[in-house]
Design a protein around this motif. Structure first.
Motif, mmCIF file in Angstrom:
data_model
loop_
_atom_site.group_PDB
_atom_site.id
_atom_site.type_symbol
_atom_site.label_atom_id
_atom_site.label_comp_id
_atom_site.label_asym_id
_atom_site.label_seq_id
_atom_site.Cartn_x
_atom_site.Cartn_y
_atom_site.Cartn_z
ATOM 1 N N VAL A 63 0.869 -1.175 0.000
ATOM 2 C CA VAL A 63 0.000 0.000 0.000
ATOM 3 C C VAL A 63 0.908 1.229 0.000
ATOM 4 C CG1 VAL A 63 -1.716 1.323 1.292
ATOM 5 C CG2 VAL A 63 -1.894 -1.176 1.173
ATOM 6 N N GLU A 64 0.877 1.981 -1.086
ATOM 7 C CA GLU A 64 1.799 3.115 -1.233
ATOM 8 C C GLU A 64 1.055 4.446 -1.322
ATOM 9 O OE1 GLU A 64 4.578 2.392 -4.448
ATOM 10 O OE2 GLU A 64 5.495 0.700 -3.382
ATOM 11 N N ALA A 65 -0.261 4.424 -1.101
ATOM 12 C CA ALA A 65 -1.062 5.607 -1.405
ATOM 13 C C ALA A 65 -0.991 6.676 -0.329
ATOM 14 C CB ALA A 65 -2.515 5.212 -1.618
ATOM 15 N N ILE A 160 0.955 1.148 -14.734
ATOM 16 C CA ILE A 160 0.914 2.424 -13.999
ATOM 17 C C ILE A 160 0.879 2.110 -12.512
ATOM 18 C CG2 ILE A 160 -0.234 4.628 -13.597
ATOM 19 C CD1 ILE A 160 -1.572 4.461 -16.236
ATOM 20 N N THR A 161 1.685 2.841 -11.760
ATOM 21 C CA THR A 161 1.649 2.737 -10.300
ATOM 22 C C THR A 161 1.449 4.111 -9.664
ATOM 23 O OG1 THR A 161 4.044 2.977 -10.243
ATOM 24 C CG2 THR A 161 3.177 0.723 -10.237
ATOM 25 N N GLY A 162 1.661 5.173 -10.419
ATOM 26 C CA GLY A 162 1.679 6.526 -9.867
ATOM 27 C C GLY A 162 0.287 7.109 -9.661
ATOM 28 N N GLY A 176 4.927 3.217 -16.194
ATOM 29 C CA GLY A 176 6.156 2.518 -15.828
ATOM 30 C C GLY A 176 6.465 1.421 -16.825
ATOM 31 N N GLY A 177 7.649 0.856 -16.706
ATOM 32 C CA GLY A 177 8.001 -0.282 -17.563
ATOM 33 C C GLY A 177 9.431 -0.306 -18.057
ATOM 34 N N ALA A 178 10.272 0.619 -17.575
ATOM 35 C CA ALA A 178 11.621 0.742 -18.158
ATOM 36 C C ALA A 178 12.551 -0.434 -17.830
ATOM 37 C CB ALA A 178 12.268 2.064 -17.742
ATOM 38 N N GLY A 236 13.180 5.885 -19.728
ATOM 39 C CA GLY A 236 12.806 7.237 -19.321
ATOM 40 C C GLY A 236 11.373 7.360 -18.837
ATOM 41 N N THR A 237 10.813 6.278 -18.317
ATOM 42 C CA THR A 237 9.422 6.316 -17.857
ATOM 43 C C THR A 237 9.227 7.314 -16.710
ATOM 44 O OG1 THR A 237 10.064 4.346 -16.643
ATOM 45 C CG2 THR A 237 8.693 4.024 -18.572
ATOM 46 N N ALA A 238 8.140 8.079 -16.793
ATOM 47 C CA ALA A 238 7.829 9.088 -15.770
ATOM 48 C C ALA A 238 6.796 8.478 -14.820
ATOM 49 C CB ALA A 238 7.293 10.347 -16.437
ATOM 50 N N PRO A 328 16.998 12.379 -5.992
ATOM 51 C CA PRO A 328 16.725 11.200 -6.812
ATOM 52 C C PRO A 328 17.493 9.983 -6.300
ATOM 53 C CG PRO A 328 18.283 12.607 -7.938
ATOM 54 C CD PRO A 328 17.878 13.326 -6.679
ATOM 55 N N LYS A 329 17.321 8.860 -7.016
ATOM 56 C CA LYS A 329 17.973 7.617 -6.589
ATOM 57 C C LYS A 329 19.485 7.755 -6.457
ATOM 58 C CE LYS A 329 15.184 3.694 -8.275
ATOM 59 N NZ LYS A 329 15.204 2.584 -9.265
ATOM 60 N N ASN A 330 20.105 8.651 -7.239
ATOM 61 C CA ASN A 330 21.571 8.653 -7.359
ATOM 62 C C ASN A 330 22.319 9.175 -6.128
ATOM 63 O OD1 ASN A 330 21.847 11.472 -7.444
ATOM 64 N ND2 ASN A 330 22.068 11.572 -9.674
HETATM 65 O O1 LIG Z 1 11.526 2.097 -14.678
HETATM 66 C C1 LIG Z 1 10.336 2.063 -14.413
HETATM 67 O O2 LIG Z 1 9.429 2.212 -15.259
HETATM 68 C C2 LIG Z 1 9.986 1.817 -12.990
HETATM 69 C C3 LIG Z 1 8.670 1.763 -12.547
HETATM 70 C C4 LIG Z 1 8.413 1.564 -11.175
HETATM 71 C C5 LIG Z 1 6.975 1.529 -10.799
HETATM 72 O O3 LIG Z 1 6.142 1.878 -11.662
HETATM 73 O O4 LIG Z 1 6.583 1.157 -9.710
HETATM 74 C C6 LIG Z 1 9.524 1.436 -10.277
HETATM 75 C C7 LIG Z 1 10.814 1.529 -10.840
HETATM 76 N N1 LIG Z 1 11.017 1.707 -12.154
HETATM 77 C C8 LIG Z 1 12.003 1.445 -10.040
HETATM 78 O O5 LIG Z 1 13.121 1.535 -10.582
HETATM 79 C C9 LIG Z 1 11.896 1.276 -8.643
HETATM 80 O O6 LIG Z 1 12.905 1.254 -7.916
HETATM 81 C C10 LIG Z 1 10.596 1.158 -8.080
HETATM 82 C C11 LIG Z 1 10.197 0.936 -6.762
HETATM 83 C C12 LIG Z 1 8.841 0.882 -6.804
HETATM 84 C C13 LIG Z 1 7.918 0.647 -5.703
HETATM 85 O O7 LIG Z 1 6.734 0.928 -5.886
HETATM 86 O O8 LIG Z 1 8.368 0.159 -4.656
HETATM 87 N N2 LIG Z 1 8.407 1.073 -8.066
HETATM 88 C C14 LIG Z 1 9.457 1.232 -8.881
#
Ligand SMILES: O=C(O)c1cc(C(=O)O)c2c(n1)C(=O)C(=O)c1cc(C(=O)O)[nH]c1-2
Ligand SMILES: [Ca+2]
Length: 671
Positions: A63-65, A160-162, A176-178, A236-238, A328-330
């Motif tokens: 649950v991330e909402a 999609i997760t966002g 998502g999907g990269a 480059g997925t947003a 960011p992650k870096n």
């Molecule tokens: O590259 C992508 O398209 C993508 C999508 C997602 C996502 O949609 O949840 C994650 C990631 N990358 C990712 O790199 C990552 O570390 C990550 C963690 C999570 C999560 O919900 O815990 N999603 C994602």
């Protein structure tokens, strides 16, 4: 029936930012500050905070909402993109909506079947479902009003997760999907009708076709001219962050990693590969590119820039600057001028080994280890990120950003044998569609894991205080004018700290690990704090740090709340696997197959404890003896596990069994 959200629009979200009575959009305001001006709760009385009610989200995955709350009505999503509307006064359900995502599609997302929340606008609730549909609901009843497929081509593994955002009447969402090999983009739809208004791709597309716009033509110059990027989409997925500045009329997105991760395979001639791992400013009316700043040129390590941004106005060298704050992650904390994308400063907020810093122009100074991908080496931070999607918050009173930071050790090595969709052993999950061109943990990592809450001063670019947690993968943060910082933890606690010094002031158990961020709002003159809990996300698939595994739950707290918490569900670790017959000579072949098919979800048998997905080293031996019954058209496909029919042979399954029992035997304590 008229919904309470009928009045929510871009102007009312701006107005609400003055007193922040409601929590009307994902990050509270368009700048996503997650700073509430409510101060009924403060450092003195927070110890009286008690449970008002809890609500069962009926979910067992992550649950991330962040809930959205307007006039005492909460809209919150759980795993599989299920939406719940809850009456804050009673804690009772008003309605729920299940978009009925095909559970068998679970493996099409890299990182758990999560959803980070909904948007509300003029009487509608918008949810972006895991399978790529954007759905508008009637906020009063939960009935579907319209639905759009956001996916450009279903032959690719887009998800999609966002959480969608609505800026000026347009619902905006990225995919998502990269990890699978896709081309990233973001799309805007009319909030009323669902009509598509614009779409902006983040990287250049098919080189045999004209560029869609000037931004793509410019970007293409930073990729290998041979056009090999197109094979795996470029990436480059947003997939998470967005913010909006109505005065500048600019919206901002963060873009993700390259597809595949290894630049040598994506763009063999090198190059920065725009607009990967960047912050990009777009015109919200047209989706036209305005400026970009690339945080990780030539990404090679899954260093996405999709982590949550915050817009703030800061006094830097005696000048008030409109900035974007970003971690960011870096591993670097960035301060960027949001009027023009100009780099102001960057400083690492954890130890990093891929770059020694940023030069005055805003380019990283890479270390020798960064691109020496011919051998396995710790890359710090790892692909889990020094900070991932877990929201940070900014309190302008303390001037501090409250940042969930972490390290999860991994070694990376370029996969010389990678070819698109070849399923090359032992590249992680390559047999279920992943295309990273990167080998993970071919040698054990030497770095050590940690999770920490950092209070960061973005002007001085300096840590002011920190709290060490027991593990990585803790929840997002909330900051309040009562000088409180709230955060949930991976080990199942919800905690309030003094924003000035990090002193712990209050804590309650949550019955499961927390990854999402809390919210606060006022109803009938009382300040409430709510948090949606439910262990999961990519790290939580295979790992856990709690003794309890409660269902997804919303907890709501108020001063002198006296409600009873639900009874917590104990987590029971199985016995270490014993007695499955296997051929020892097959263990090493099984290792490669296990990594390419099973590792990121099931973890290392007998070593990881099992997160939301069971660890196979602790299963009843009967399961592993009959592994083929699970791998080929097995019962777990209805929960998101792939069906390996045609992908693995019965002999492969025997090898995987050898690896599972062999590893359990190898880690069994000798006495
Ligand atoms: O590259 C992508 O398209 C993508 C999508 C997602 C996502 O949609 O949840 C994650 C990631 N990358 C990712 O790199 C990552 O570390 C990550 C963690 C999570 C999560 O919900 O815990 N999603 C994602
Ligand atoms: Ca990624």
């Amino acid at each position: 029936m008229r919904s309470v959200t009928a009045r929510i629009d871009t102007q009312s979200i701006r107005d609400n930012a003055q007193a922040t009575r409601d929590w009307p959009s994902h990050g509270l305001d368009h700048g996503e500050t997650r700073f509430s001006r409510l101060k009924q709760l403060d450092t003195e009385n927070v110890k009286r905070l008690g449970l008002a009610w809890s609500y069962d989200l009926e979910s067992t995955r992550g649950v991330e909402a962040t809930p959205v709350v307007v006039d005492g009505i909460m809209y919150v999503s759980a795993s599989w993109s299920v939406v719940h509307a809850v009456d804050v006064r009673s804690g009772k359900r008003l309605w729920s909506f299940d978009p009925k995502v095909d559970r068998a599609s679970g493996f099409k997302g890299c990182c758990d079947v999560v959803n980070r929340g909904v948007a509300v606008y003029q009487g509608k609730v918008f949810v972006a479902a895991f399978d790529g549909r954007l759905i508008a609901l009637d906020a009063a009843t939960g009935a579907k009003v319209w639905e759009k497929d956001t996916i450009v081509d279903r032959k690719y593994s887009y998800t999609i997760t966002g959480a969608p955002r609505v800026f000026k009447g347009k619902v905006i969402i990225g995919n998502g999907g990269a990890e699978y090999g896709v081309r990233g983009y973001i799309t805007a739809y009319d909030a009323g009708s669902g009509e598509q208004k614009w779409r902006w791709f983040t990287v250049p597309g098919d080189p045999s076709k004209p560029f869609e716009n000037e931004a793509m033509a410019q970007a293409a110059k930073t990729w290998d001219p041979a056009g090999k990027w197109w094979e795996a989409g470029g990436g480059g997925t947003a997939w998470d962050t967005m913010a909006f500045d109505p005065e500048l009329n600019l919206m901002y997105i963060g873009t993700g990693n390259g597809s595949p991760w290894a630049r040598s395979k994506r763009s063999p001639g090198g190059g920065d590969n725009l607009y990967l791992a960047s912050i990009v400013a777009l015109d919200p009316d047209t989706g036209k590119y305005v400026w970009h700043y690339q945080e990780t040129p030539g990404d090679n390590w899954d260093f996405t820039s999709t982590q949550p941004m915050i817009l703030a106005d800061l006094k830097i060298q005696n000048k008030l600057r409109k900035v974007i704050l970003h971690a960011p992650k870096n591993g670097f904390f960035f301060v960027i001028d949001r009027t023009n994308g100009q780099f102001i400063s960057a400083r690492n907020f954890v130890d990093v080994n891929w770059a020694s810093g940023y030069d005055a122009k805003g380019r990283p100074i890479e270390t020798a280890i960064a691109r020496s991908g011919d051998r396995a080496r710790d890359i710090i931070p790892s692909a889990f990120g020094a900070h991932n999607w877990h929201s940070m918050s900014f309190n302008p009173q303390t001037g501090l950003v409250y940042l969930p930071a972490q390290h999860v050790p991994l070694t990376l090595q370029d996969n010389k044998n990678w070819r698109f969709n070849a399923g090359s052993l032992p590249e992680p999950h390559s047999n279920i569609g992943w295309n990273t061109a990167t080998l993970v943990n071919m040698e054990p990592a030497k770095s050590k894991p940690f999770g920490r809450l950092i209070a960061w001063d973005p002007v001085a670019q300096k840590e002011r205080w920190r709290v060490e947690h027991v593990s990585p993968w803790n929840g997002g943060t909330l900051a309040t004018a009562g000088n409180l910082v709230f955060q949930g933890t991976a080990d199942g606690r919800f905690v309030a700290y003094d924003a000035r010094n990090g002193k712990k002031l209050w804590e309650k158990p949550t019955g499961t690990g927390v990854v999402a961020a809390p919210v606060t709002y006022e109803v009938d003159g009382r300040q409430y704090v709510s948090i949606a809990v439910g262990w999961g996300g990519v790290y939580g698939l295979a790992a856990r740090h709690t003794e309890r595994k409660g269902p997804g739950t919303v907890y709501t707290f108020v001063l002198d709340g006296k409600a009873e918490p639900p009874s917590f569900v104990a987590y029971q670790q199985g016995k270490l696997l014993q007695g499955v017959p296997y051929d020892k000579s097959q263990v090493s072949a099984g290792t490669a197959l296990y990594v390419s098919n099973c590792a990121f979800c099931h973890g290392v048998p007998g070593v990881d404890r099992g997160g939301n997905i069971p660890n196979l080293g602790y299963m009843d031996p009967a399961f592993i003896e009959h592994l083929d019954k699970f791998v080929f058209k097995g019962p777990a496909t209805s929960r998101g596990m792939p069906d390996f029919t045609g992908k693995l042979s019965p002999q492969d399954v025997e090898k995987i069994k050898a690896f599972i029992q062999g590893t359990a035997d190898a880690v069994r304590p000798k006495n």
